[in-house]
Enzyme design. Structure first.
Site, PDB file in Angstrom:
ATOM      1  CG  ASP A 249      -1.654  -1.798  -7.140  1.00 57.86           C
ATOM      2  OD1 ASP A 249      -2.348  -2.512  -6.415  1.00 57.86           O
ATOM      3  OD2 ASP A 249      -0.423  -1.701  -7.022  1.00 57.86           O
ATOM      4  CE  LYS A 250      -3.056  -0.439   0.075  1.00 55.29           C
ATOM      5  NZ  LYS A 250      -1.838   0.179   0.631  1.00 55.29           N
ATOM      6  CB  THR A 251       0.957  -1.326  -2.406  1.00 56.87           C
ATOM      7  OG1 THR A 251       0.014  -1.699  -1.396  1.00 56.87           O
ATOM      8  CG2 THR A 251       2.337  -1.226  -1.806  1.00 56.87           C
TER       9      THR A 251
ATOM     10  CE  LYS B 111       4.349  -4.266  17.850  1.00 54.27           C
ATOM     11  NZ  LYS B 111       5.543  -3.629  17.264  1.00 54.27           N
TER      12      LYS B 111
ATOM     13  NE  ARG C  68      -0.729   1.406   8.318  1.00 49.81           N
ATOM     14  CZ  ARG C  68      -1.108   0.476   7.439  1.00 49.81           C
ATOM     15  NH1 ARG C  68      -1.915   0.807   6.460  1.00 49.81           N
ATOM     16  NH2 ARG C  68      -0.658  -0.760   7.523  1.00 49.81           N
TER      17      ARG C  68
ATOM     18  CG  ASP D  56      -2.555  -3.799   0.498  1.00 50.12           C
ATOM     19  OD1 ASP D  56      -1.752  -4.741   0.473  1.00 50.12           O
ATOM     20  OD2 ASP D  56      -2.212  -2.619   0.395  1.00 50.12           O
TER      21      ASP D  56
ATOM     22  CE  LYS E 108      -4.768  -5.931  -8.244  1.00 49.46           C
ATOM     23  NZ  LYS E 108      -3.440  -5.309  -8.122  1.00 49.46           N
TER      24      LYS E 108
ATOM     25  CG  ASN F 282       0.516  -7.093  -8.192  1.00 48.54           C
ATOM     26  OD1 ASN F 282       1.157  -6.197  -8.753  1.00 48.54           O
ATOM     27  ND2 ASN F 282       0.122  -6.978  -6.947  1.00 48.54           N
TER      28      ASN F 282
END
Length: 1249
Positions: A451-453, A616, A649, A731, A869, A892
């Site tokens: 997973d990433k986060t 922005k 970012r 994401d 996944k 998740n």
């Protein structure tokens, strides 16, 4: 849209939306029915039907408030067994344990006897009770069997008691439920569907609940979803207006009798569809009205809700996936080897039984002194001899093997738990092996799915750099602007509202702000403090911020530290502290983010009356809207490139002054668009586009999405070990790609392939397969990419569904039903069609996708569901037969964790759902390299060495009986004494090999990490396979030959010193047994790479223990007490006092070990392995490591790609703009604001689900 057009749009020709998480594989019946209705209306070209309140359905999921009996109606009953029925509504208790007091013993024994070896030894024990065939006492099998079953049962009991405790802890949590008109405290276990509950601040939500009202305005409620997705961001939920107004008091809630009709329980975390019918009115419900189990109430004193789904019907439990019984490759291989040994045993026993039949025919029946008084035929005697040899040679299938394996695995798990280098002191979180059966599998991992986060990243954003008027700030500089080699953090003590955690080293920027000499810098930070949707609340004199994303929180926090502090906001006003002076700005309009606009704007009326627009957004959209006279475009573009190369970012900031006349005209258009009934968002976007033109550029920001410590190094190290890492995340594509570069999973020289490219490649391969004349008989194995290793794959969940044809069976049935209604028009076959003809084509398409992905160095799947996944993991397991590991931190990720061969949970966060379902848990991703390259590799090497040696020593021990049978008429007589057979595997040879399985290591942990290539033999299964098994078999055969025939030759026609012949059976048994014990214990010494005092003591102690016990059980004293059990009286003392026999033992041991020593020497000299080479130079490498640690410097880290842009704006979800504009979330601002505390606490930010 015509029916034909709609049908084609549902095929794979339609381009999936990369921004949407595709839950098409989990559609509920109501969605499919709505599609069916829509298709029918389109096909028949009927007008749009009138919308009416939904009627009460007899079936489906319906809940009546404050009515427990409603759910027990007959129409809601389901059949459980035969005529037994129960309500389809689950209770709120959960059960994860396997046994209870009554079922433990029978179920556990049943599970253990499903293991072939245990069942085999039970049958053997029964055979030994039969006198006619019993050649060994029954206790020789019973003692080891009871030991094995007992140890395994105790381990299973301990594991299940832990599950009992966990379930009890959760089920006994308390909450308030409305019963008989008043709230009473009760346990979660007692909640039922239809109950009205009250949840207080910081409480976990006990079930899936419809939010009715809360202590906040408009029933706004903040929840933390760490248990669901591992993120600590706050999300907001809101009750219906009617329930907010009418269900605040206890008596109002008690009279509430609304009927909720909604979708059936499912695993979709992103969607809920329902209707509330109350007082003859219908109100639509969606996910924003739902509080899901496992979340935690934050910043809300209390809320009231109605239980819709309970227990196993809740979404968090539905996402858990099926618990799978996991076994290692070595376990599976070991079982096959046991079957092989059993087959060899049957063949040997059959041969010996035939030999006994012929021997009795030719010799035994004719020798009067062999007559036993039993008039059995020779064939019957051969039959009895077969079973007798089954009993004698049973040690070829070693029962003690399994208990030894369990002990080794338990020890290895404890070493993982005790490893201080995997202990995270900040959260006081040690590593935890939550299973003891998979340790050696850690040394064979080929694919990691992450997973990433919360797993790769900390989900913490930090303001790092900025560009203002073409100048970049953020490097280490002095107050005069001189660049420093070694900077120090800025002292923000002058700002009483500064966040102490904020780190910045550019002193020059601070001096510019405080001196007010550059108005553009002041305008820059004023924009950051005003252009956002962050909500602020004053709680007991302390400011609390809630932001729609961590990025917004980081920007507002940066502005706060630089002296522009957000103090308060109402529906139409923002107050900030600007250079120690409070100013209020009227908000005329908020133009919020969405995935298409990739920007946000705020139109403000300044205190002096002028109107200004602040904007922005992503540089790709901002630069298109800049005025021709805007300055610093090129220099800002260069700064953006540098920021992007550093994987920061980025975001562009700009402004525009608006005249009163222009704003009045635009406001009218905006009002019309905001009131549009159809396509409101599109109409608003057109109006927003009109005002967001001719902007003036101020500068750009750069935010760092903080990776966890050591993530790039860990990924690089694992890649060197030939472990492929795939990132599976929900994401957005841009965010996932940016993190891929940050953690060095993606490199600048890689060619990235997206879903469109993959679909084209797979379609071409499918067309090629269809047009090939050989058709399905040919195998297309050409590579997809000309340069393997320089490719990366980034694919979204939508494309994944299209490529793999992941469609629900219900949807296919619906489409077939639809086709039956249409005229049956034949269509010619089309080779270019991408739809699968049958299941074989679908499987081939999936196999092609896996082959293509495996050719890539990196794979990132984004916007994927929990089910997707797990499906990706399953595909790799299915088509690559690879050992997989999944790592994640949220609910998740649970399905993925359970599907992989090994599941790892990231602990230490507040979300523990992944940890509870995992096999191993620790606090940081970087610990994964130590888990695999050190503990995993060591565990694999130790287990392989243990198994090879264990098979060898049992073959060497058992086959002596086989050679002896040729000299005893195949009469099932044993070559050793009975007690030696009983104690051989338990006492005489177990401890040294057990310690090798626990402690051995070819190289230390530092060298294991330094040379990842040492991990490759485990992936290849090179250390334990059928080749190694047969080597152990032939080694055992050779040793057994020497142990029998050398003493046998020495005993032939031999005379002792006292004139007596020592060549009796008992003396031979003593010499053979002594030779065997010394040989096998010295053999394990040759196999030991890591010597400790304990190993040395175990080898010498085992030999000493053998002689000590042997002299005891051969003594006259014990024979007098148990004359029938101990029959070798004086055999040891008589035999071992002869020097001739000692020489025989030494000769036997020497002949057995000398070939092994020679072969090992040749292999290490001529064909050394990587481990041998590292071990040979171990001292040199250790000195180099020590030297490197002294001179360690942080290496320069260079990345670069001018194509990576503004992941913040691309990934930002819709913020709080609508919520703020409506005024529903804003309390009435007090006239006199109390004095603020000196510090402002910033809580975890929020994100709209």
């Amino acid at each position: 849209m015509s029916g034909l057009a709609r049908a084609s749009s549902q095929g794979s020709l339609d381009r999936p939306d990369d921004e949407v998480v595709p839950y098409s594989d989990d559609e509920t019946d109501d969605e499919l029915q709505s599609e069916d209705d829509l298709d029918r209306s389109e096909d028949e070209q009927l007008p749009e039907p009138e919308v009416r309140p939904a009627p009460v359905a007899e079936a489906g999921w319906s809940v009546r408030a404050n009515d427990r009996e409603y759910c027990k109606r007959p129409e809601f009953q389901k059949k459980v067994f035969l005529c037994i029925k129960k309500s389809k509504y689950s209770g709120n208790g959960i059960k994860t344990y396997k046994y209870n007091f009554f079922t433990f013993l029978p179920l556990n024994l049943y599970e253990q006897f499903k293991r072939a070896a245990n069942l085999y030894f039970l049958c053997l024990l029964i055979l030994q009770i039969i006198p006619q065939i019993s050649t060994l006492p029954w206790y020789t099998t019973l003692v080891p069997l009871v030991l094995v079953l007992g140890i395994t049962a105790i381990k299973d009991l301990v594991d299940d008691l832990a599950r009992h405790r966990m379930d009890k802890e959760i089920n006994n949590r308390k909450c308030d439920v409305l019963l008989n008109g008043r709230f009473v405290e009760t346990r979660w276990l007692n909640l039922q569907v239809g109950d009205v509950v009250r949840i207080k601040k910081n409480d976990f939500i006990p079930a899936d609940i419809l939010l009715l009202s809360s202590s906040n305005p408009n029933s706004l409620c903040y929840v933390e979803t760490a248990e669901l997705d591992g993120e600590t961001n706050l999300k907001f939920k809101m009750g219906q207006k009617v329930t907010d107004e009418r269900l605040q008091e206890e008596d109002q809630l008690a009279r509430f009798n609304g009927l909720i009709m909604c979708e059936e329980p499912n695993n979709r975390l992103d969607k809920f569809v329902g209707t509330m019918i109350w007082d003859a009115q219908s109100y639509s419900l969606d996910l924003d009205n739902m509080l899901l189990r496992g979340c935690k109430i934050r910043n809300t004193d209390f809320c009231h809700g109605l239980v819709i789904f309970a227990g196993n019907d809740t979404k968090i439990m539905r996402n858990g996936g099926k618990t799978r019984f996991k076994r290692t490759l070595i376990d599976k291989l070991m079982n096959y080897m046991v079957y092989t040994i059993f087959a060899l045993l049957v063949l040997l026993c059959a041969g010996l039984a035939i030999g006994h039949t012929y021997w009795y025919e030719s010799v035994g029946s004719k020798a009067w002194y062999l007559y036993d008084g039993l008039n059995y035929s020779s064939s019957y005697r051969g039959f009895l001899s077969f079973w007798g040899y089954i009993i004698i040679l049973n040690t070829m299938v070693p029962i003690s093997l399994y208990v030894s394996v369990e002990v080794i695995r338990l020890g290895q798990s404890k070493f993982i738990n005790w490893d201080l280098q995997m202990y995270y002191s900040e959260k006081d979180t040690p590593a935890k092996a939550r299973t003891t059966t998979l340790n050696e599998q850690l040394g064979q991992i080929q694919y990691i799915f992450s997973d990433k986060t919360g797993t790769l990243t900390q989900n913490i954003m930090a303001f790092k750099k900025c560009s203002i008027s073409g100048r970049t700030y953020g490097e280490s500089t002095s107050a005069d602007g001189v660049v420093l080699d070694r900077g120090k953090p800025v002292d923000f003590s002058w700002n009483k509202y500064a966040d102490n955690k904020f780190q910045f080293e550019d002193h020059y920027l601070i001096s510019c702000i405080r001196s007010k000499k550059d108005p553009q810098i002041l305008e820059f930070f004023k924009l950051l403090s005003l252009c956002h949707t962050v909500m602020v609340e004053n709680k007991e004199g302390e400011l609390v911020y809630q932001a729609a994303s961590p990025d917004e929180g980081a920007l507002v926090t940066a502005a706060r530290n630089f002296g522009f502090v957000l103090l308060a906001r109402t529906q139409d006003e923002i107050s900030i502290l600007e250079n120690e002076r409070e100013e209020s700005y009227k908000v005329l309009a908020t133009l919020d983010f969405n995935s298409d606009r990739k920007r946000m704007s705020t139109i403000l009326r300044f205190p002096d009356g002028r109107i200004r627009l602040y904007c922005k957004g992503a540089d790709t959209v901002i630069y298109q809207r800049l005025a021709p006279e805007s300055k610093h475009k090129e220099s800002t573009q260069e700064a953006l490139d540098i920021f992007a190369n550093d994987t920061l970012r980025t975001l562009c900031l700009c402004y525009k002054d608006i005249s009163e006349e222009d704003f009045a005209v635009w406001e009218q258009k905006h009002q019309v668009a905001s009131c549009a009934v159809v396509n409101r968002e599109e109409a608003q976007d057109v109006v927003y586009e009109e005002i967001e033109q001719n902007l003036l550029l101020i500068g750009a920001t750069a935010i760092e999405d903080k990776l966890q410590d050591g993530v790039p190094e860990t990924i690089a190290k694992l890649a060197k070990a030939d472990i492929k890492i795939w990132v599976l995340t929900g994401d957005k594509k841009e965010t996932a790609e940016n993190i891929g570069y940050s953690c060095q999973l993606l490199a600048d020289d890689m060619k990235i392939h997206y879903g469109e490219d993959v679909n084209v490649q797979l379609r071409n391969r499918q067309t090629q397969r269809r047009s090939d004349p050989q058709g399905r008989n040919c195998k297309l194995k050409d590579p997809f990419f000309p340069q393997p290793g320089k490719n990366a794959l980034i694919i979204t969940g939508g494309w994944l569904n299209e490529i793999l044809y992941e469609k629900k069976k219900k949807r296919r049935r619906l489409r077939l039903k639809k086709l039956r209604r249409r005229p049956n028009t034949p269509s010619p076959p089309d080779n270019s069609s991408s739809q699968p003809v049958d299941e074989w084509e679908k499987e081939k398409r999936q196999e092609d996708f896996v082959d293509m992905a495996c050719e890539c160095s990196a794979v990132i799947c984004c916007r994927v569901t929990p089910k997707q996944k797990a499906n990706v993991v399953s595909l790799v397991k299915k088509y690559k037969k690879a050992v997989t590991l999944s790592i994640g931190d949220g609910a998740n990720d649970v399905n993925m964790i359970k599907t992989a061969d090994i599941g790892v949970g990231i602990s230490g966060q507040e979300g523990m759902q992944a940890v509870m379902s995992s096999d191993y848990a620790f606090a940081q991703f970087c610990y994964l390299q130590r888990l695999l390259l050190v503990h995993g590799r060591w565990s694999y090497i130790r287990m392989c060495k243990f198994l090879r040696y264990f098979f060898y020593k049992n073959f060497a021990f058992t086959l002596v009986h086989f050679w002896f049978s040729f000299f005893n008429g195949f009469s099932s007589q044993t070559a050793y004494e009975d007690w030696f057979i009983t104690l051989y595997n338990v006492c005489y040879s177990s401890l040294p090999v057990l310690l090798v399985g626990l402690l051995d290591q070819d190289v230390n942990d530092k060298l294991s990490l330094r040379f990842p290539k040492l991990y490759l033999p485990g992936q290849q299964g090179a250390l334990f396979n059928y080749r190694n098994f047969f080597i152990s078999l032939f080694h055992g055969i050779f040793t057994s030959l020497m142990i029998f025939f050398i003493p046998y030759g020495a005993f032939l026609q031999t005379m002792g010193q006292d004139g007596e012949a020592p060549s009796d059976y008992q003396s031979f048994a003593v010499v053979a047994a002594s030779s065997l014990i010394i040989t096998v214990n010295l053999q394990i010494s040759l196999n030991t790479s890591y010597w400790t005092f304990v190993n040395c003591f175990a080898v010498l102690g085992s030999i000493a223990l053998y002689f000590g016990i042997m002299f005891d059980i051969h003594s006259a004293g014990i024979h007098v007490i148990f004359p029938n059990t101990f029959t070798f009286t004086g055999a040891a003392s008589n035999a071992l006092r002869q020097p001739y026999l000692w020489l025989t033992i030494i000769l036997t041991v020497g002949v057995c070990l000398l070939p092994v020593i020679c072969i090992q020497f040749l292999y290490q000299t001529i064909w050394p392995s990587v481990g041998d080479k590292v071990q040979r130079n171990r001292k040199k490498y250790e000195l180099e490591d020590d030297e490197e640690e002294r001179k360690k410097k942080k290496p320069a880290f260079q990345r670069g790609s001018r194509s990576r842009r503004s992941a913040y704006a691309f990934s930002h979800s819709r913020g709080y703009g609508d919520l703020i504009a409506s005024g529903r979330s804003i309390r009435q601002r007090p006239r006199a604001r109390p004095e603020l505390r000196e510090s402002i606490r910033e809580i975890p930010q929020a994100e709209n689900i």
